[in-house]
Write a protein that holds these residues in place. Sequence first.
Motif, mmCIF file in Angstrom:
data_model
loop_
_atom_site.group_PDB
_atom_site.id
_atom_site.type_symbol
_atom_site.label_atom_id
_atom_site.label_comp_id
_atom_site.label_asym_id
_atom_site.label_seq_id
_atom_site.Cartn_x
_atom_site.Cartn_y
_atom_site.Cartn_z
ATOM 1 N N LYS A 26 0.821 -1.225 0.000
ATOM 2 C CA LYS A 26 0.000 0.000 0.000
ATOM 3 C C LYS A 26 0.846 1.263 0.000
ATOM 4 N N GLU A 27 0.721 2.086 1.043
ATOM 5 C CA GLU A 27 1.352 3.402 1.067
ATOM 6 C C GLU A 27 2.874 3.322 1.001
ATOM 7 N N ILE A 28 3.473 2.439 1.779
ATOM 8 C CA ILE A 28 4.934 2.296 1.761
ATOM 9 C C ILE A 28 5.389 1.834 0.378
ATOM 10 N N GLY A 29 4.649 0.913 -0.209
ATOM 11 C CA GLY A 29 4.972 0.442 -1.558
ATOM 12 C C GLY A 29 4.890 1.566 -2.577
ATOM 13 N N LEU A 30 3.888 2.427 -2.448
ATOM 14 C CA LEU A 30 3.734 3.549 -3.372
ATOM 15 C C LEU A 30 4.889 4.534 -3.214
ATOM 16 N N LYS A 73 -6.210 11.242 -0.633
ATOM 17 C CA LYS A 73 -5.319 12.046 0.221
ATOM 18 C C LYS A 73 -4.038 11.283 0.565
ATOM 19 N N LYS A 74 -4.185 10.011 0.905
ATOM 20 C CA LYS A 74 -3.001 9.201 1.212
ATOM 21 C C LYS A 74 -2.108 9.061 -0.017
ATOM 22 N N SER A 75 -2.730 8.875 -1.178
ATOM 23 C CA SER A 75 -1.953 8.743 -2.409
ATOM 24 C C SER A 75 -1.217 10.038 -2.741
ATOM 25 N N MET A 76 -1.856 11.176 -2.513
ATOM 26 C CA MET A 76 -1.196 12.470 -2.738
ATOM 27 C C MET A 76 0.017 12.610 -1.824
ATOM 28 N N LEU A 77 -0.174 12.279 -0.560
ATOM 29 C CA LEU A 77 0.923 12.382 0.409
ATOM 30 C C LEU A 77 2.061 11.427 0.048
ATOM 31 N N CYS A 78 1.710 10.203 -0.298
ATOM 32 C CA CYS A 78 2.730 9.215 -0.676
ATOM 33 C C CYS A 78 3.468 9.652 -1.949
ATOM 34 N N ALA A 79 2.734 10.198 -2.898
ATOM 35 C CA ALA A 79 3.363 10.687 -4.129
ATOM 36 C C ALA A 79 4.327 11.822 -3.812
ATOM 37 N N ALA A 80 3.931 12.717 -2.917
ATOM 38 C CA ALA A 80 4.807 13.836 -2.544
ATOM 39 C C ALA A 80 6.067 13.327 -1.843
#
Length: 156
Positions: A92-96, A124-131
């Motif tokens: 999930k987030e760590i992988g992204l 929102k989580k995807s935006m943060l992870c992308a940043a």
Amino acid sequence: MNFSQLLKVFIFSAIPLTEQRAAIPIGIAQYGLDPVSTLIVSFLGSLVPVPFILLLFNVVFKWMKKYKFFNPLNKIIENKIQKGTGKIEKYKEIGLIIFIGIPLPTTGLWTGSAVAAVLGLDFKKSMLCAAIGGLISAIIITLITISVGSFASLFS
């Protein structure tokens, strides 16, 4: 600082084929821009397409699949997404963050955002992870560019 060169770095970093992997070396090595300014401008430019990809990718991709004209492009997109889906789906987030943060071919903000959209990850989580991933990637590319430039100057 040359504004037009910074603007080019910003634009290069937002384009899927160049992204930060080309924008930062061009800014530092070709334009002679300050590495920190180049990193910041490239990072910000690379974030511009992310919300649009997260919100619109599935709609646009579904529309493109209706037309045979887009079949070659659809296959390329599907192959890129399939390569990243397993890792991101599992972690999930760590992988992204890792997928975006490690600057290798077929990784980056465009592909990572598309995979997040396909998997239906939280916006929102995807935006943060992308940043976070984009910042990691920008730092790595900047350090490599500076190192290569320093190494090359030894032989000049």
